[in-house]
Design a protein around this motif. Structure first.
Motif, PDB file in Angstrom:
ATOM      1  N   VAL A 111       0.829  -1.207   0.000  1.00  0.00           N
ATOM      2  CA  VAL A 111       0.000   0.000   0.000  1.00  0.00           C
ATOM      3  C   VAL A 111       0.864   1.257   0.000  1.00  0.00           C
ATOM      4  CG1 VAL A 111      -1.726   1.309   1.306  1.00  0.00           C
ATOM      5  CG2 VAL A 111      -1.914  -1.175   1.108  1.00  0.00           C
ATOM      6  N   ILE A 112       1.949   1.254   0.754  1.00  0.00           N
ATOM      7  CA  ILE A 112       2.826   2.427   0.830  1.00  0.00           C
ATOM      8  C   ILE A 112       3.369   2.754  -0.561  1.00  0.00           C
ATOM      9  CG2 ILE A 112       4.935   3.390   1.848  1.00  0.00           C
ATOM     10  CD1 ILE A 112       2.640   3.030   3.863  1.00  0.00           C
ATOM     11  N   ALA A 113       3.856   1.751  -1.290  1.00  0.00           N
ATOM     12  CA  ALA A 113       4.382   1.979  -2.639  1.00  0.00           C
ATOM     13  C   ALA A 113       3.284   2.461  -3.581  1.00  0.00           C
ATOM     14  CB  ALA A 113       5.019   0.700  -3.179  1.00  0.00           C
ATOM     15  N   ALA A 114       2.087   1.894  -3.454  1.00  0.00           N
ATOM     16  CA  ALA A 114       0.974   2.293  -4.319  1.00  0.00           C
ATOM     17  C   ALA A 114       0.576   3.741  -4.066  1.00  0.00           C
ATOM     18  CB  ALA A 114      -0.218   1.363  -4.098  1.00  0.00           C
ATOM     19  N   VAL A 115       0.550   4.157  -2.809  1.00  0.00           N
ATOM     20  CA  VAL A 115       0.184   5.534  -2.486  1.00  0.00           C
ATOM     21  C   VAL A 115       1.276   6.490  -2.963  1.00  0.00           C
ATOM     22  CG1 VAL A 115      -0.283   7.166  -0.604  1.00  0.00           C
ATOM     23  CG2 VAL A 115      -1.356   4.909  -0.614  1.00  0.00           C
ATOM     24  N   LYS A 116       2.545   6.101  -2.811  1.00  0.00           N
ATOM     25  CA  LYS A 116       3.636   6.938  -3.328  1.00  0.00           C
ATOM     26  C   LYS A 116       3.457   7.172  -4.831  1.00  0.00           C
ATOM     27  CE  LYS A 116       7.348   5.872  -0.092  1.00  0.00           C
ATOM     28  NZ  LYS A 116       8.660   5.248   0.097  1.00  0.00           N
ATOM     29  N   GLU A 117       3.122   6.114  -5.549  1.00  0.00           N
ATOM     30  CA  GLU A 117       2.911   6.225  -6.992  1.00  0.00           C
ATOM     31  C   GLU A 117       1.705   7.116  -7.307  1.00  0.00           C
ATOM     32  OE1 GLU A 117       1.667   3.346 -10.687  1.00  0.00           O
ATOM     33  OE2 GLU A 117       2.997   2.513  -9.153  1.00  0.00           O
ATOM     34  N   THR A 164      -5.171   0.818  10.900  1.00  0.00           N
ATOM     35  CA  THR A 164      -3.806   0.364  10.630  1.00  0.00           C
ATOM     36  C   THR A 164      -3.229   1.100   9.426  1.00  0.00           C
ATOM     37  OG1 THR A 164      -4.342  -1.802  11.511  1.00  0.00           O
ATOM     38  CG2 THR A 164      -2.376  -1.654  10.144  1.00  0.00           C
ATOM     39  N   GLY A 165      -4.046   1.259   8.379  1.00  0.00           N
ATOM     40  CA  GLY A 165      -3.587   1.984   7.194  1.00  0.00           C
ATOM     41  C   GLY A 165      -3.259   3.427   7.493  1.00  0.00           C
ATOM     42  N   VAL A 166      -4.082   4.067   8.311  1.00  0.00           N
ATOM     43  CA  VAL A 166      -3.832   5.457   8.688  1.00  0.00           C
ATOM     44  C   VAL A 166      -2.519   5.554   9.452  1.00  0.00           C
ATOM     45  CG1 VAL A 166      -4.637   7.381  10.112  1.00  0.00           C
ATOM     46  CG2 VAL A 166      -6.249   6.136   8.673  1.00  0.00           C
ATOM     47  N   LEU A 167      -2.290   4.661  10.392  1.00  0.00           N
ATOM     48  CA  LEU A 167      -1.034   4.685  11.149  1.00  0.00           C
ATOM     49  C   LEU A 167       0.165   4.444  10.249  1.00  0.00           C
ATOM     50  CD1 LEU A 167      -2.074   2.833  14.419  1.00  0.00           C
ATOM     51  CD2 LEU A 167      -1.473   5.242  14.167  1.00  0.00           C
ATOM     52  N   ASP A 168       0.048   3.478   9.332  1.00  0.00           N
ATOM     53  CA  ASP A 168       1.146   3.204   8.406  1.00  0.00           C
ATOM     54  C   ASP A 168       1.495   4.434   7.580  1.00  0.00           C
ATOM     55  OD1 ASP A 168       1.495   0.609   9.231  1.00  0.00           O
ATOM     56  OD2 ASP A 168       0.442  -0.290   7.535  1.00  0.00           O
ATOM     57  N   LEU A 169       0.468   5.106   7.055  1.00  0.00           N
ATOM     58  CA  LEU A 169       0.710   6.270   6.213  1.00  0.00           C
ATOM     59  C   LEU A 169       1.150   7.488   7.022  1.00  0.00           C
ATOM     60  CD1 LEU A 169      -2.217   5.854   3.704  1.00  0.00           C
ATOM     61  CD2 LEU A 169       0.212   5.538   3.237  1.00  0.00           C
ATOM     62  N   THR A 170       0.824   7.511   8.306  1.00  0.00           N
ATOM     63  CA  THR A 170       1.215   8.625   9.165  1.00  0.00           C
ATOM     64  C   THR A 170       2.666   8.511   9.605  1.00  0.00           C
ATOM     65  OG1 THR A 170      -1.030   8.844   9.988  1.00  0.00           O
ATOM     66  CG2 THR A 170       0.694   9.848  11.321  1.00  0.00           C
ATOM     67  N   TYR A 171       3.086   7.307   9.946  1.00  0.00           N
ATOM     68  CA  TYR A 171       4.416   7.132  10.543  1.00  0.00           C
ATOM     69  C   TYR A 171       5.465   6.580   9.595  1.00  0.00           C
ATOM     70  CZ  TYR A 171       2.065   8.317  14.817  1.00  0.00           C
ATOM     71  OH  TYR A 171       1.356   8.996  15.774  1.00  0.00           O
ATOM     72  N   ARG A 172       5.088   6.270   8.367  1.00  0.00           N
ATOM     73  CA  ARG A 172       6.074   5.841   7.368  1.00  0.00           C
ATOM     74  C   ARG A 172       6.069   6.870   6.248  1.00  0.00           C
ATOM     75  NH1 ARG A 172       4.640  -0.180   5.890  1.00  0.00           N
ATOM     76  NH2 ARG A 172       6.413   0.101   4.525  1.00  0.00           N
ATOM     77  N   PRO A 173       7.246   7.252   5.764  1.00  0.00           N
ATOM     78  CA  PRO A 173       7.284   8.279   4.718  1.00  0.00           C
ATOM     79  C   PRO A 173       6.577   7.809   3.449  1.00  0.00           C
ATOM     80  CG  PRO A 173       9.492   7.450   5.204  1.00  0.00           C
ATOM     81  CD  PRO A 173       8.558   6.756   6.126  1.00  0.00           C
ATOM     82  N   ILE A 211      -6.105  12.233  -2.359  1.00  0.00           N
ATOM     83  CA  ILE A 211      -6.281  10.784  -2.268  1.00  0.00           C
ATOM     84  C   ILE A 211      -6.890  10.502  -0.894  1.00  0.00           C
ATOM     85  CG2 ILE A 211      -5.101   8.553  -2.223  1.00  0.00           C
ATOM     86  CD1 ILE A 211      -2.817  10.069  -3.807  1.00  0.00           C
ATOM     87  N   THR A 212      -7.999   9.790  -0.872  1.00  0.00           N
ATOM     88  CA  THR A 212      -8.691   9.522   0.383  1.00  0.00           C
ATOM     89  C   THR A 212      -8.510   8.067   0.793  1.00  0.00           C
ATOM     90  OG1 THR A 212     -10.341  11.179  -0.188  1.00  0.00           O
ATOM     91  CG2 THR A 212     -10.913   9.644   1.559  1.00  0.00           C
ATOM     92  N   LEU A 213      -8.096   7.855   2.009  1.00  0.00           N
ATOM     93  CA  LEU A 213      -7.995   6.524   2.602  1.00  0.00           C
ATOM     94  C   LEU A 213      -9.139   6.395   3.588  1.00  0.00           C
ATOM     95  CD1 LEU A 213      -6.472   3.879   3.354  1.00  0.00           C
ATOM     96  CD2 LEU A 213      -5.291   5.236   5.091  1.00  0.00           C
ATOM     97  N   ALA A 214      -9.935   5.368   3.438  1.00  0.00           N
ATOM     98  CA  ALA A 214     -11.104   5.224   4.306  1.00  0.00           C
ATOM     99  C   ALA A 214     -11.094   3.897   5.042  1.00  0.00           C
ATOM    100  CB  ALA A 214     -12.384   5.337   3.476  1.00  0.00           C
TER     101      ALA A 214
END
Length: 81
Positions: A49-55, A71-80, A64-67
Motif C-alpha cells: 500500500v505504501i508503494a501504491a500511495v507513493k505512486e 492500521t492503514g492510517v497509522l502506516d501512512l502517518t508514521y512511514r514516509p 487521495i482519500t484513505l477510508a
C-alpha cells in the motif's frame, strides 16, 4: 509538480469504536451511501500500500482519500509516503 495530499477518514461508531467496522457498518452500505462518501471513483489497493500511495501521489489529480483502516492510517502517518 506538487505531490497530491492524502486524507484519511475512519468509520467510527457513536461510542468511538473503530475496530471491526465490518460487523457494524457494511450491512448498511449501498449505492446511495457509496455516492455520499465519494466511492464512485474508488479502487482497492492490495499488496504494498505504501508503494501504491507513493505512486498515486505523483500522478495528477485531487486529494487521495484513505477510508476505514486504523492500521492503514497509522502506516501512512508514521512511514514516509
Amino acid at each position: 509538480m506538487t505531490a497530491r495530499k492524502v486524507a484519511a477518514g475512519l468509520f467510527v461508531s457513536l461510542d468511538g469504536v473503530v475496530e471491526a467496522p465490518e460487523t457494524w457498518h457494511f450491512p448498511y452500505l449501498n449505492e446511495e451511501m457509496g455516492a455520499a462518501v465519494g466511492w464512485a471513483n474508488a479502487a482497492l489497493i492490495e499488496g504494498d500500500v505504501i508503494a501504491a500511495v507513493k505512486e498515486l501521489k505523483q500522478q495528477p489529480g485531487g486529494t487521495i482519500t484513505l477510508a476505514g483502516s486504523p492500521t492503514g492510517v497509522l502506516d501512512l502517518t508514521y512511514r514516509p509516503v
